[in-house]
Write an enzyme that holds these catalytic residues in place. Structure first.
Site, PDB file in Angstrom:
ATOM      1  N   SER A 252       2.587   9.537  11.115  1.00  0.00           N
ATOM      2  CA  SER A 252       4.161   9.747  11.924  1.00  0.00           C
ATOM      3  C   SER A 252       4.380  10.544  12.833  1.00  0.00           C
ATOM      4  CB  SER A 252       4.795  10.677  10.556  1.00  0.00           C
ATOM      5  OG  SER A 252       4.512   9.853   9.251  1.00  0.00           O
TER       6      SER A 252
ATOM      7  N   GLN B 215     -10.356   0.507   1.389  1.00  0.00           N
ATOM      8  CA  GLN B 215     -10.876  -0.446   0.306  1.00  0.00           C
ATOM      9  C   GLN B 215      -9.784  -0.927  -0.271  1.00  0.00           C
ATOM     10  OE1 GLN B 215     -11.538   2.804   0.965  1.00  0.00           O
ATOM     11  NE2 GLN B 215     -11.142   4.084  -0.891  1.00  0.00           N
TER      12      GLN B 215
ATOM     13  N   GLU C  26       8.015   6.250  16.757  1.00  0.00           N
ATOM     14  CA  GLU C  26       8.134   5.871  15.527  1.00  0.00           C
ATOM     15  C   GLU C  26       9.644   6.213  15.352  1.00  0.00           C
ATOM     16  OE1 GLU C  26       6.562   7.839  12.135  1.00  0.00           O
ATOM     17  OE2 GLU C  26       7.330   6.137  10.968  1.00  0.00           O
ATOM     18  N   HIS C  27      10.232   7.523  15.321  1.00  0.00           N
ATOM     19  CA  HIS C  27      11.460   8.019  15.202  1.00  0.00           C
ATOM     20  C   HIS C  27      11.938   8.723  16.386  1.00  0.00           C
ATOM     21  CE1 HIS C  27       9.417   8.640  11.238  1.00  0.00           C
ATOM     22  NE2 HIS C  27      10.510   7.763  10.844  1.00  0.00           N
TER      23      HIS C  27
ATOM     24  N   ASP D 159      13.883   9.003   5.897  1.00  0.00           N
ATOM     25  CA  ASP D 159      12.757   8.785   5.030  1.00  0.00           C
ATOM     26  C   ASP D 159      12.876   8.639   3.813  1.00  0.00           C
ATOM     27  OD1 ASP D 159      10.953   9.285   7.200  1.00  0.00           O
ATOM     28  OD2 ASP D 159      10.572  11.312   6.892  1.00  0.00           O
TER      29      ASP D 159
ATOM     30  N   GLU E  60       3.614 -36.380  29.410  1.00  0.00           N
ATOM     31  CA  GLU E  60       2.465 -35.683  29.065  1.00  0.00           C
ATOM     32  C   GLU E  60       1.504 -36.516  28.660  1.00  0.00           C
ATOM     33  OE1 GLU E  60       3.625 -33.149  25.618  1.00  0.00           O
ATOM     34  OE2 GLU E  60       4.599 -31.495  26.939  1.00  0.00           O
TER      35      GLU E  60
ATOM     36  N   HIS F 214       3.427  15.744   8.057  1.00  0.00           N
ATOM     37  CA  HIS F 214       2.760  14.532   7.557  1.00  0.00           C
ATOM     38  C   HIS F 214       1.301  14.613   7.551  1.00  0.00           C
ATOM     39  CE1 HIS F 214       5.632  11.921   5.715  1.00  0.00           C
ATOM     40  NE2 HIS F 214       6.560  12.095   6.672  1.00  0.00           N
TER      41      HIS F 214
ATOM     42  N   ASN G 274      -3.016   6.231   6.615  1.00  0.00           N
ATOM     43  CA  ASN G 274      -3.743   6.885   7.898  1.00  0.00           C
ATOM     44  C   ASN G 274      -4.297   5.898   8.663  1.00  0.00           C
ATOM     45  OD1 ASN G 274      -5.947   6.220   6.380  1.00  0.00           O
ATOM     46  ND2 ASN G 274      -6.386   8.209   5.364  1.00  0.00           N
TER      47      ASN G 274
ATOM     48  N   GLN H 118       8.294  15.917  10.413  1.00  0.00           N
ATOM     49  CA  GLN H 118       7.014  14.844  10.810  1.00  0.00           C
ATOM     50  C   GLN H 118       5.486  15.640  10.993  1.00  0.00           C
ATOM     51  OE1 GLN H 118       8.012  11.575  10.104  1.00  0.00           O
ATOM     52  NE2 GLN H 118       9.318  12.835   9.108  1.00  0.00           N
TER      53      GLN H 118
ATOM     54  N   TYR I 139       0.708  -1.227   0.189  1.00  0.00           N
ATOM     55  CA  TYR I 139       0.047  -0.174  -0.046  1.00  0.00           C
ATOM     56  C   TYR I 139       1.004   1.192   0.316  1.00  0.00           C
ATOM     57  CZ  TYR I 139      -3.550   3.581   0.656  1.00  0.00           C
ATOM     58  OH  TYR I 139      -4.213   4.412   0.652  1.00  0.00           O
TER      59      TYR I 139
ATOM     60  N   HIS J 168       3.075 -40.496  20.654  1.00  0.00           N
ATOM     61  CA  HIS J 168       4.444 -39.675  20.538  1.00  0.00           C
ATOM     62  C   HIS J 168       5.562 -40.517  21.053  1.00  0.00           C
ATOM     63  CE1 HIS J 168       1.823 -36.155  20.417  1.00  0.00           C
ATOM     64  NE2 HIS J 168       2.734 -35.393  20.068  1.00  0.00           N
TER      65      HIS J 168
HETATM   66  N1  LIG Z   1       4.162   4.706  10.008  1.00  0.00           N
HETATM   67  C1  LIG Z   1       4.902   4.946   8.857  1.00  0.00           C
HETATM   68  O1  LIG Z   1       5.864   4.114   8.466  1.00  0.00           O
HETATM   69  C2  LIG Z   1       4.742   6.081   7.831  1.00  0.00           C
HETATM   70  C3  LIG Z   1       5.303   5.972   6.586  1.00  0.00           C
HETATM   71  C4  LIG Z   1       4.700   6.841   5.789  1.00  0.00           C
HETATM   72  C5  LIG Z   1       3.613   7.657   5.801  1.00  0.00           C
HETATM   73  N2  LIG Z   1       2.899   7.454   7.178  1.00  0.00           N
HETATM   74  C6  LIG Z   1       1.701   8.323   7.243  1.00  0.00           C
HETATM   75  O2  LIG Z   1       0.678   7.629   6.424  1.00  0.00           O
HETATM   76  C7  LIG Z   1      -0.380   8.550   6.457  1.00  0.00           C
HETATM   77  C8  LIG Z   1      -0.691   8.889   5.054  1.00  0.00           C
HETATM   78  O3  LIG Z   1      -2.156   9.027   5.103  1.00  0.00           O
HETATM   79  P1  LIG Z   1      -2.836   9.836   3.726  1.00  0.00           P
HETATM   80  O4  LIG Z   1      -4.285  10.385   4.408  1.00  0.00           O
HETATM   81  O5  LIG Z   1      -1.825  11.147   3.447  1.00  0.00           O
HETATM   82  O6  LIG Z   1      -2.841   8.934   2.896  1.00  0.00           O
HETATM   83  P2  LIG Z   1      -3.600   7.319   2.866  1.00  0.00           P
HETATM   84  O7  LIG Z   1      -3.251   6.835   1.432  1.00  0.00           O
HETATM   85  O8  LIG Z   1      -2.991   6.727   3.982  1.00  0.00           O
HETATM   86  O9  LIG Z   1      -5.067   7.549   2.875  1.00  0.00           O
HETATM   87  C9  LIG Z   1      -6.053   8.358   1.842  1.00  0.00           C
HETATM   88  C10 LIG Z   1      -7.120   7.286   1.851  1.00  0.00           C
HETATM   89  O10 LIG Z   1      -7.888   7.574   3.129  1.00  0.00           O
HETATM   90  C11 LIG Z   1      -9.318   7.051   2.972  1.00  0.00           C
HETATM   91  N3  LIG Z   1     -10.155   8.100   3.667  1.00  0.00           N
HETATM   92  C12 LIG Z   1      -9.802   9.358   3.797  1.00  0.00           C
HETATM   93  N4  LIG Z   1     -10.732   9.903   4.543  1.00  0.00           N
HETATM   94  C13 LIG Z   1     -11.635   8.893   5.127  1.00  0.00           C
HETATM   95  C14 LIG Z   1     -12.872   8.729   5.806  1.00  0.00           C
HETATM   96  N5  LIG Z   1     -13.417   9.878   6.382  1.00  0.00           N
HETATM   97  N6  LIG Z   1     -13.461   7.523   5.844  1.00  0.00           N
HETATM   98  C15 LIG Z   1     -12.867   6.607   5.420  1.00  0.00           C
HETATM   99  N7  LIG Z   1     -11.661   6.397   4.693  1.00  0.00           N
HETATM  100  C16 LIG Z   1     -11.304   7.641   4.347  1.00  0.00           C
HETATM  101  C17 LIG Z   1      -9.399   7.330   1.689  1.00  0.00           C
HETATM  102  O11 LIG Z   1      -9.874   6.215   0.857  1.00  0.00           O
HETATM  103  C18 LIG Z   1      -8.309   7.804   0.841  1.00  0.00           C
HETATM  104  O12 LIG Z   1      -8.073   7.346  -0.484  1.00  0.00           O
HETATM  105  C19 LIG Z   1       0.309   9.815   6.994  1.00  0.00           C
HETATM  106  O13 LIG Z   1      -0.474   9.848   8.418  1.00  0.00           O
HETATM  107  C20 LIG Z   1       1.652   9.703   7.190  1.00  0.00           C
HETATM  108  O14 LIG Z   1       1.941  10.091   8.419  1.00  0.00           O
HETATM  109  C21 LIG Z   1       3.402   6.636   8.015  1.00  0.00           C
HETATM  110  N1  LIG Z   2       8.463  10.007   7.677  1.00  0.00           N
HETATM  111  C1  LIG Z   2       7.584   8.804   6.941  1.00  0.00           C
HETATM  112  C2  LIG Z   2       7.216   7.864   8.026  1.00  0.00           C
HETATM  113  O1  LIG Z   2       6.674   8.258   9.354  1.00  0.00           O
HETATM  114  C3  LIG Z   2       7.757   8.458   5.731  1.00  0.00           C
HETATM  115  C4  LIG Z   2       8.195   9.444   4.768  1.00  0.00           C
HETATM  116  C5  LIG Z   2       7.841   9.182   3.431  1.00  0.00           C
HETATM  117  N2  LIG Z   2       8.103  10.599   2.766  1.00  0.00           N
HETATM  118  C6  LIG Z   2       8.543  11.390   3.608  1.00  0.00           C
HETATM  119  N3  LIG Z   2       8.370  10.779   4.691  1.00  0.00           N
HETATM  120 ZN   LIG Z   3       8.464  11.815   6.629  1.00  0.00          ZN
END
Ligand SMILES: NC(=O)c1ccc[n+]([C@@H]2O[C@H](COP(=O)([O-])OP(=O)(O)OC[C@H]3O[C@@H](n4cnc5c(N)ncnc54)[C@H](O)[C@@H]3O)[C@@H](O)[C@H]2O)c1
Ligand SMILES: N[C@H](CO)Cc1c[nH]c[nH+]1
Ligand SMILES: [Zn+2]
Length: 430
Positions: free
Chosen positions: A233, A186, A322-323, A356, A410, A258, A209, A255, A124, A415
């Site tokens: 993040s 989905q 996380e970091h 990153d 046992e 994000h 997310n 961070q 994903y 066995h």
């Molecule tokens: N922990 C890690 O390793 C790491 C790495 C990179 C990014 N991240 C995090 O990933 C996240 C990316 O999130 P994003 O939102 O930009 O993209 P995303 O692709 O995770 O989510 C977008 C999708 O969320 C769904 N969505 C949005 N609102 C919704 C609702 N109300 N109900 C149901 N579904 C809904 C939609 O289908 C949309 O396509 C950020 O929070 C970022 O900090 C974490």
């Molecule tokens: N900081 C994110 C992980 O929490 C990863 C990322 C991708 N691009 C930029 N930052």
């Molecule tokens: Zn980042």
């Protein structure tokens, strides 16, 4: 931005809480989305793209032509940067390929483990707030090194129904050909059940997310494995009097930008550094383009003054970030005290953005306190380890009594007999 000076230990658990949507609410939303996708397949994905991404799409699968043309839509400079990052990420992850070691535990009893790549994996790639093509490198490189046969990739469409060309370029560069325009819960449901266009997989990887994280958790009800909960993040910075406030502020904002539900924590043992970092964070925030998300995220964030680096590390281990950035000069002394963190950045020049994008470590990491019990993605995430053993006749003779005694204790006589029958045969033959 909340500031605390020398908070009592009783306050710490409150200060380590993340800004999360109620779990029951998330599960309810995700369960509804899973039902829709299970029953209506591609049509459900098309409808959800309209509902959540404001995108009108007809085809879920991205065509070869679309992938090919992506290369012409991004600059040579960006392509070179992606290739540089790919080279470092490959070097670091290739070093994780294990060697097989055979161990003779008792004379004539040999045990070992062999890796087998997970055959079908789903990746994903987040695309809601930013098109994270860097995540393609972080997930596809170890999947390819591990030898996964089928790698599919899902990512949400933008409001014009397109996927960012840098995501497509990077996917192609890493050898992924099955790319699908679907995001959020989905996409996770589609990789769980399969649809007319999207094959189901055995394990789902990737950050996202809170909806994506909840969906990955839900997918486990259907015998799907996941890498880990990798959600919004977060970064925790520990700074002493030698830290540079400008650098600390930049890392916190990196961070915070994000998403509005990201959280950044600053711990300092020095009042002056704390105050200067707060001012610097405000100053840099104002100068930041697209700063709405970072501004929102800072509302969930804490700037805390503590008595010592040891105390800060205790807080950090409780928070399990996380970091973790150790913006202290004598960081070597503190490494053994780090217990819970996804990835650690040492000294004033180890900015979190390095991890990153391009230093080589993986940026897909556990959030929301899960660094207490999960590791970030690595080559290991893409393999299963199968144990093997071979007992010679003499080996079974040497170990047989031990097994027989334990099996009898046992109450498992079949066995015991599996050993006795062989030893009897052996005795009769001698
Ligand atoms: N922990 C890690 O390793 C790491 C790495 C990179 C990014 N991240 C995090 O990933 C996240 C990316 O999130 P994003 O939102 O930009 O993209 P995303 O692709 O995770 O989510 C977008 C999708 O969320 C769904 N969505 C949005 N609102 C919704 C609702 N109300 N109900 C149901 N579904 C809904 C939609 O289908 C949309 O396509 C950020 O929070 C970022 O900090 C974490
Ligand atoms: N900081 C994110 C992980 O929490 C990863 C990322 C991708 N691009 C930029 N930052
Ligand atoms: Zn980042």
């Amino acid at each position: 931005m909340k500031v605390e000076r020398y908070p009592e230990r009783e306050q710490w658990s409150e200060l380590t809480k993340r800004p999360v949507i109620k779990r029951e609410r998330l599960t309810e939303i995700v369960a509804g989305i899973f039902d829709e996708v299970k029953n209506n397949g591609d049509q459900a994905l098309i409808d959800f793209a309209k509902k959540f991404d404001s995108a009108e799409i007809n085809n879920i699968k991205i065509s070869e032509e679309e992938v090919e043309s992506a290369e012409n839509l991004i600059s040579e400079e960006l392509k070179t940067a992606i290739q540089d990052a790919k080279s470092n990420i490959t070097k670091f992850h290739a070093s994780q390929i294990p060697t097989v070691e055979k161990i003779e535990t008792t004379k004539g009893v040999v045990c070992w483990r062999e890796n087998r790549a997970i055959e079908k994996v789903g990746i994903y790639i987040p695309g809601g707030t930013a098109p994270l093509f860097s995540t393609v490198l972080m997930l596809v490189i170890p999947a390819q090194l591990a030898g996964c046969k089928e790698i599919i990739l899902c990512t949400p469409p933008d409001k014009n129904g397109n996927v960012n060309p840098a995501i497509l370029y990077t996917a192609k560069l890493c050898g992924v050909t099955q790319i699908f325009k679907t995001g959020g819960a989905q996409a996770i449901a589609a990789m769980t059940f399969g649809t007319e266009s999207i094959p189901n997989v055995y394990k789902i990887f990737g950050p996202g997310n809170q909806y994506v994280v909840a969906a990955k958790e839900y997918a486990q009800n259907y015998n799907i494995a996941i890498d880990m909960p990798a959600g919004p993040s977060e970064v925790l910075v520990i700074a002493n009097e030698k830290a540079v406030p400008e650098f600390c502020a930049a890392d916190l904002l990196s961070q915070a930008e994000h998403g509005s539900d990201s959280q950044v924590i600053f711990l300092s043992t020095d009042e002056k550094i704390l105050n200067e970092t707060i001012l610097e964070t405000q100053k840099q925030l104002e100068a930041l383009p697209r700063n709405e998300m970072a501004a929102e995220s800072l509302k969930n964030s804490h700037f805390i003054l503590l008595n010592s680096i040891d105390e800060a590390l205790k807080f950090s281990n409780l928070y399990a970030p996380e970091h973790l950035i150790l913006a202290v000069n004598d960081f070597k002394n503190y490494i053994p005290k780090i217990q819970n963190a996804g990835s650690v950045f040492l000294g004033n020049y180890s900015c979190e953005s390095a991890g990153d994008y391009a230093s080589g470590t993986n940026h897909t990491l556990p959030t929301n306190g899960f660094a207490k019990n999960y590791s970030g993605v690595s080559l290991d995430s893409f393999v299963k380890k199968i144990t093997f053993q071979n007992l010679s006749e003499q080996g079974l003779k040497n170990l047989g009594k031990t097994i027989e005694i334990m099996a009898e204790a046992e109450g498992l006589f079949a066995h015991k007999n599996a050993v006795s029958i062989r030893l009897k045969e052996q005795n009769e033959r001698i």
